[in-house]
Scaffold this motif. Structure first.
Motif, mmCIF file in Angstrom:
data_model
loop_
_atom_site.group_PDB
_atom_site.id
_atom_site.type_symbol
_atom_site.label_atom_id
_atom_site.label_comp_id
_atom_site.label_asym_id
_atom_site.label_seq_id
_atom_site.Cartn_x
_atom_site.Cartn_y
_atom_site.Cartn_z
ATOM 1 N N ASP A 50 22.927 -9.763 -6.696
ATOM 2 C CA ASP A 50 21.830 -10.730 -6.676
ATOM 3 C C ASP A 50 20.760 -10.296 -7.682
ATOM 4 N N ARG A 51 19.758 -11.118 -7.829
ATOM 5 C CA ARG A 51 18.698 -10.864 -8.803
ATOM 6 C C ARG A 51 17.946 -9.570 -8.483
ATOM 7 N N ALA A 52 17.714 -9.303 -7.210
ATOM 8 C CA ALA A 52 17.008 -8.070 -6.829
ATOM 9 C C ALA A 52 17.779 -6.840 -7.297
ATOM 10 N N LEU A 110 8.450 -5.011 -13.881
ATOM 11 C CA LEU A 110 9.019 -4.631 -12.588
ATOM 12 C C LEU A 110 7.932 -4.230 -11.598
ATOM 13 N N ARG A 111 6.904 -3.559 -12.077
ATOM 14 C CA ARG A 111 5.791 -3.184 -11.198
ATOM 15 C C ARG A 111 5.119 -4.440 -10.643
ATOM 16 N N LEU A 112 4.931 -5.443 -11.476
ATOM 17 C CA LEU A 112 4.318 -6.689 -11.014
ATOM 18 C C LEU A 112 5.234 -7.401 -10.020
ATOM 19 N N ARG A 116 5.460 -8.571 -5.245
ATOM 20 C CA ARG A 116 5.885 -9.797 -4.574
ATOM 21 C C ARG A 116 7.108 -9.585 -3.694
ATOM 22 N N HIS A 117 7.811 -8.464 -3.883
ATOM 23 C CA HIS A 117 9.058 -8.217 -3.152
ATOM 24 C C HIS A 117 9.058 -6.812 -2.567
ATOM 25 N N PRO A 118 8.884 -6.692 -1.255
ATOM 26 C CA PRO A 118 8.799 -5.370 -0.620
ATOM 27 C C PRO A 118 10.006 -4.467 -0.896
ATOM 28 N N GLY A 119 11.205 -5.016 -0.956
ATOM 29 C CA GLY A 119 12.384 -4.188 -1.214
ATOM 30 C C GLY A 119 12.348 -3.576 -2.598
ATOM 31 N N ILE A 120 11.933 -4.362 -3.566
ATOM 32 C CA ILE A 120 11.808 -3.855 -4.936
ATOM 33 C C ILE A 120 10.669 -2.844 -4.992
ATOM 34 N N THR A 125 8.890 2.352 -6.098
ATOM 35 C CA THR A 125 7.973 3.419 -5.692
ATOM 36 C C THR A 125 8.731 4.733 -5.538
ATOM 37 N N ARG A 126 9.874 4.685 -4.883
ATOM 38 C CA ARG A 126 10.684 5.895 -4.704
ATOM 39 C C ARG A 126 11.093 6.482 -6.049
#
Length: 192
Positions: A50-52, A110-112, A116-120, A125-126
């Motif tokens: 998927d896109r994520a 990607l930071r932005l 908007r997406h907690p999983g990303i 962050t990790r």
């Protein structure tokens, strides 16, 4: 079905990074990646579920693209730890960031998107925290001048320089970014 051709996957990730840098996260679609990579429509969807996943893997690939060369790391490891070695490392980092402008701009996108997406957000962050902690560990174990705070302050100063010089270079005007790196090192890193 997830494909396993590593060269094709790398080409798709490179294309995704370019799309992110040039069109933003909203422009990142499987179709846009396929077009940028010059592959048949539908190819990217065979490699990423998927896109994520495409976003996350592109983020990881940016770090691979920005890795120092083996030659630089060998010469860096052979020298005594010092403020000057830290300076050499930061100049090399600046060179790599300038050499892969799209890679760093994609990372900013990607930071932005992570906001908007907690999983990303969690994954990015990790990844970035792990990279920062590796840098702190290498600095301390390597016997370089300064402490954890030195590394974190230098990280923040360098990322600010990258942000300005790559997104709004006219803010800095005629400032020599190499000279700015030197001033940051002289200000942040103790003599030894």
């Amino acid at each position: 079905m997830v494909r396993r051709n590593p060269e094709r996957r790398r080409a798709l990730l490179d294309a995704a990074i370019d799309v992110l840098a040039e069109e933003g996260a909203r422009g990142l679609t499987f179709r846009a990646v396929d077009a940028r990579a010059g592959v048949p429509t539908g190819t990217a969807s065979n490699y990423f579920s998927d896109r994520a996943q495409l976003l996350l893997q592109a983020g990881a690939h940016v770090h691979v693209r920005l890795t120092p060369t083996e030659e630089f790391m060998a010469s860096f490891a052979d020298a005594a730890p010092s403020r000057e070695q830290t300076r050499a490392g930061m100049h090399d980092l600046l060179r790599r960031i300038r050499g892969d402008r799209n890679g760093y701009l994609a990372l900013l996108e990607l930071r932005l998107e992570a906001n908007r997406h907690p999983g990303i957000r969690a994954e990015l962050t990790r990844t970035i925290r792990d990279t920062l902690e590796d840098n702190v560990r290498l600095h301390l174990e390597g016997g370089f001048p300064g402490d954890r705070s030195t590394v974190i302050t230098l990280y923040l100063a360098m990322t600010g320089l990258f942000l300005e010089s790559l997104t709004l270079p006219d803010v800095l005007g005629d400032e020599d970014t190499g000279a700015l790196v030197d001033r940051m090192i002289d200000t942040i890193v103790p003599p030894g």
